[in-house]
Design an enzyme around this catalytic site. Structure first.
Site, PDB file in Angstrom:
ATOM      1  N   GLU A 189       0.859  -1.185   0.000  1.00  0.00           N
ATOM      2  CA  GLU A 189       0.000   0.000   0.000  1.00  0.00           C
ATOM      3  C   GLU A 189       0.892   1.231   0.000  1.00  0.00           C
ATOM      4  O   GLU A 189       1.881   1.293   0.730  1.00  0.00           O
ATOM      5  CB  GLU A 189      -0.890   0.086   1.257  1.00  0.00           C
ATOM      6  CG  GLU A 189      -1.977  -0.936   1.379  1.00  0.00           C
ATOM      7  CD  GLU A 189      -2.784  -0.742   2.670  1.00  0.00           C
ATOM      8  OE1 GLU A 189      -2.701   0.355   3.275  1.00  0.00           O
ATOM      9  OE2 GLU A 189      -3.471  -1.680   3.065  1.00  0.00           O
ATOM     10  N   GLU A 233     -13.878   6.276  -0.866  1.00  0.00           N
ATOM     11  CA  GLU A 233     -14.766   5.342  -0.168  1.00  0.00           C
ATOM     12  C   GLU A 233     -15.588   6.068   0.897  1.00  0.00           C
ATOM     13  O   GLU A 233     -15.052   6.538   1.894  1.00  0.00           O
ATOM     14  CB  GLU A 233     -13.927   4.229   0.474  1.00  0.00           C
ATOM     15  CG  GLU A 233     -13.088   3.468  -0.544  1.00  0.00           C
ATOM     16  CD  GLU A 233     -11.959   2.696   0.121  1.00  0.00           C
ATOM     17  OE1 GLU A 233     -12.233   1.919   1.049  1.00  0.00           O
ATOM     18  OE2 GLU A 233     -10.800   2.897  -0.288  1.00  0.00           O
ATOM     19  N   GLU A 239      -9.267   9.759   5.183  1.00  0.00           N
ATOM     20  CA  GLU A 239      -9.547   8.357   4.878  1.00  0.00           C
ATOM     21  C   GLU A 239     -10.509   8.181   3.707  1.00  0.00           C
ATOM     22  O   GLU A 239     -10.500   7.144   3.054  1.00  0.00           O
ATOM     23  CB  GLU A 239     -10.094   7.632   6.120  1.00  0.00           C
ATOM     24  CG  GLU A 239      -9.064   7.436   7.215  1.00  0.00           C
ATOM     25  CD  GLU A 239      -7.849   6.653   6.726  1.00  0.00           C
ATOM     26  OE1 GLU A 239      -8.049   5.588   6.101  1.00  0.00           O
ATOM     27  OE2 GLU A 239      -6.717   7.102   6.950  1.00  0.00           O
ATOM     28  N   LYS A 263     -15.752   5.144   4.922  1.00  0.00           N
ATOM     29  CA  LYS A 263     -14.586   5.314   5.785  1.00  0.00           C
ATOM     30  C   LYS A 263     -14.757   6.564   6.640  1.00  0.00           C
ATOM     31  O   LYS A 263     -15.641   7.393   6.412  1.00  0.00           O
ATOM     32  CB  LYS A 263     -13.311   5.401   4.948  1.00  0.00           C
ATOM     33  CG  LYS A 263     -12.861   4.049   4.416  1.00  0.00           C
ATOM     34  CD  LYS A 263     -11.392   4.066   4.123  1.00  0.00           C
ATOM     35  CE  LYS A 263     -10.834   2.663   4.106  1.00  0.00           C
ATOM     36  NZ  LYS A 263      -9.366   2.673   4.018  1.00  0.00           N
TER      37      LYS A 263
END
Length: 320
Positions: free
Chosen positions: A244, A292, A300, A295
């Protein structure tokens, strides 16, 4: 299914599923193929995603989630059942690695090596031991020293569980997966008060001189620091995969569309060259495919290269 990461040429993209508005896996796999990606990481097995990936030739890294580790560690038969259901049941999927846990910490680390051993045995029994390697992904928090890279060292609390993990990887020929974020090194001041250009691959020259090696970006420094930390524990021959990395486009310090585009585009262009100590391709996965919405608000929710609509957050060329 948690998250997925996909690789194009030398670099990949993570496809997060912490959202309720994303396109179906079949559409996402089509996007991966359209952008030239040739590998994908699933943080947990998902039947729809695996069905979409079958026959595509896209290499797959699939995760056994943290919550299954106690059962995997205590029961070889449970590991065998997991392999039958999630690996052997999908013969047209090109599996590469099983990642046993992601950023496992605290008391759960006691389960890591027993679970990895049982998973390794289950793959061997299924005739897949040579084709699929077993590994795990570590958090950046396990790394206490980033610069200079030759002084790279794991945190004292991480060494007791990481040593047997690394010995397992050395014995089985599997890589260590590491989640490395120069963004957090910068915002947490984990390497002192360094200029953001060192994080974004835009420094004009050498920032960190480490013996004969000069470093112009934190990504290279962190990768070589992990290698040094591994070797400091007496382990050799274990490769490091950056499982990541990325930069947020909003929600925090130095989080902007321009900085996210700069970091990720420079990353794509850079990783094929390797690091000063290891001048060859670094297998790397960018987080994340989509913004997203489920999150935590702020940074985030803003790691995506794409909106859920499939439109790009910013222009970027993946090397196709």
């Amino acid at each position: 299914m948690g998250y997925t990461c996909a690789g194009a040429a030398s670099v990949g993209v993570c496809y997060g599923m912490s959202a309720n508005n994303l396109p179906p896996p079949s559409t996402v796999v089509g996007m991966l193929r359209d952008n030239g990606f040739n590998s994908v990481r699933l943080y947990a097995p998902d039947s729809d995603a695996l069905a979409a990936l079958a026959g595509t030739g896209i290499g797959v890294i699939v995760g056994a989630p943290n919550y299954v580790l106690p059962e995997m560690a205590s029961s070889a038969s449970a590991a065998s059942a997991w392999v039958r259901a999630n690996i052997a049941a999908h013969p047209d999927v090109s599996f590469r690695y099983i990642t046993v846990g992601n950023e496992v910490a605290g008391s759960d680390t006691q389960y890591l090596v027993p679970a990895m051993e049982n998973m390794h045995g289950a793959l061997a029994a299924a005739g897949l031991g040579d084709a699929v390697k077993v590994t795990t992904a570590i958090s950046q928090a396990t790394i206490a020293v980033h610069v200079p890279p030759s002084a790279g060292e794991f945190a004292d609390e991480s060494k007791p569980f990481l040593l047997p993990v690394l010995q397992f990887l050395e014995r089985t020929g599997a890589p260590l997966l590491a989640n490395l974020y120069p963004y957090f090194v910068y915002t947490y001041k984990a390497a002192g008060d360094m200029d953001v250009s060192f994080m974004l691959f835009t420094a004009a020259g050498t920032v960190v001189q480490d013996g004969e090696y000069g470093y112009q970006n934190m990504f290279d420094a962190s990768v070589d620091a992990v290698h040094a930390a591994v070797e400091r524990l007496g382990v050799s021959g274990v490769d490091v995969v950056v499982s990541e990395t990325g930069w947020p486009s909003a929600g925090g310090e130095e989080a902007s569309v321009e900085n996210a585009r700069t970091y990720n585009q420079n990353l794509v262009s850079h990783v094929g060259k390797g690091t000063p100590r290891r001048p060859w391709k670094v297998e790397t996965y960018v987080f994340s495919m989509f913004n997203e919405n489920l999150k935590e608000a702020g940074v985030e929710q803003n790691w995506g290269l794409f909106y859920p609509s499939t439109d790009r957050v910013y222009p970027i060329t993946f090397g196709k």
